[in-house]
Every structure is written in structure tokens, then in C-alpha cells.
Write an enzyme that holds these catalytic residues in place. Sequence first.
Site, short mmCIF file in Angstrom:
data_model
loop_
_atom_site.label_atom_id
_atom_site.label_comp_id
_atom_site.label_asym_id
_atom_site.label_seq_id
_atom_site.Cartn_x
_atom_site.Cartn_y
_atom_site.Cartn_z
N LYS A 44 -13.80 35.92 13.74
CA LYS A 44 -15.02 36.71 13.50
C LYS A 44 -14.83 37.64 12.31
O LYS A 44 -13.71 38.07 12.00
CB LYS A 44 -15.39 37.51 14.74
CG LYS A 44 -14.41 38.62 15.06
CD LYS A 44 -14.82 39.38 16.29
CE LYS A 44 -13.82 40.49 16.54
NZ LYS A 44 -14.15 41.28 17.69
N HIS A 57 -4.14 23.40 9.30
CA HIS A 57 -3.20 24.33 9.94
C HIS A 57 -3.23 25.74 9.34
O HIS A 57 -2.24 26.46 9.40
CB HIS A 57 -1.76 23.77 9.91
CG HIS A 57 -1.64 22.48 10.64
ND1 HIS A 57 -1.91 21.27 10.04
CD2 HIS A 57 -1.31 22.21 11.92
CE1 HIS A 57 -1.73 20.30 10.92
NE2 HIS A 57 -1.37 20.84 12.07
N ASN A 80 -3.88 40.74 9.39
CA ASN A 80 -4.81 41.87 9.24
C ASN A 80 -4.32 43.16 9.91
O ASN A 80 -5.10 44.05 10.19
CB ASN A 80 -6.20 41.51 9.76
CG ASN A 80 -6.22 41.18 11.23
OD1 ASN A 80 -5.22 41.28 11.93
ND2 ASN A 80 -7.38 40.77 11.72
N SER A 113 0.66 25.96 -0.10
CA SER A 113 0.99 25.71 1.31
C SER A 113 2.09 26.63 1.81
O SER A 113 3.03 26.95 1.08
CB SER A 113 1.43 24.26 1.49
OG SER A 113 0.36 23.39 1.23
N ALA A 131 3.58 28.06 -3.26
CA ALA A 131 3.86 27.61 -1.89
C ALA A 131 5.02 28.41 -1.31
O ALA A 131 6.00 28.71 -1.98
CB ALA A 131 4.20 26.13 -1.90
#
Length: 144
Positions: A44, A57, A80, A113, A131
Site C-alpha cells: 500500500k 521476485h 522503509n 538484480s 547488480a
Amino acid sequence: MTDFRCIAPDVTLGQNVRLAQFVNLYGCTIGDETKLGTFVEVQKNATIGARCKISSHTFICEGVTIEDNVFVGHGVVFINDSYPRATVNGQLQTEADWKVEKTMVKRGASIGSGATILSKITIGENAIVGAGSVVTKDVPANAI
């Protein structure tokens, strides 16, 4: 064939969005012509712009904004919370116990990645994150 996509009713999808099997989306916004790979989760209050490619993934948490034309490689993780804890005063934390720390990925950036993007970071326009990188500070526009 059974559909294995979990898309909450509060998700906003733009036109011609392509979603692979096993995506998990809730409370987020996905822009026009964006493609999400298998096993991508978008939480969200996260926003992904138009014409982005989010590879399999990858985890995009609350507070992340990804502008248009961004590439995100396989297994990229956004964070976060700078100091995560499970409990406060011996009780399991709730949303009221912490504040989301935002992250911004500017237009045209590419993230390789396996990268981990810490919170309170801005990745500049057309920047490239290699990466496997752990991004701990802002990446300037057009930087590698």
C-alpha cells in the site's frame, strides 16, 4: 488455468498493465503499460509509474515512488525503516509505532538484480544501480 494473482480492490491499475502470475498487490498504484514479473509484491501507498519493468521476485514496500520508464531487476528489495524492531515495550509493534521512510526512484533509472535500496534514498534520473548493490545514500542523476 487458475489465476494466481492477488490484487486487492484498492489497487489502481493503468491501461495495458501486464501482470505475471503470483503477484501480490494491495493499496498501490501502477501506471500505464507497466510490466510486473512473477513473485512481485507491491505494498500500500507505493506508486509505480508508466512503462516500467519490474522483474521477478522484487519487493516494493510502502513509501516507495518509482517514476516512469524505470527498470528494476530480479530480486530487488526496498526498505522503509532504518531501525526496524518487532516489539515496543515487550508488545508486538503496530503501524502506530513507526513512521514510513520514503524512497524515490526518478524517471529512466535502472536498478540491477539483487540490489537492496535503503530508505530515505533518491535514485536520480537515468542513474544506474549495479547488480548486488546496497544503496545507502542518494544516487545522482546520470550516475553509475
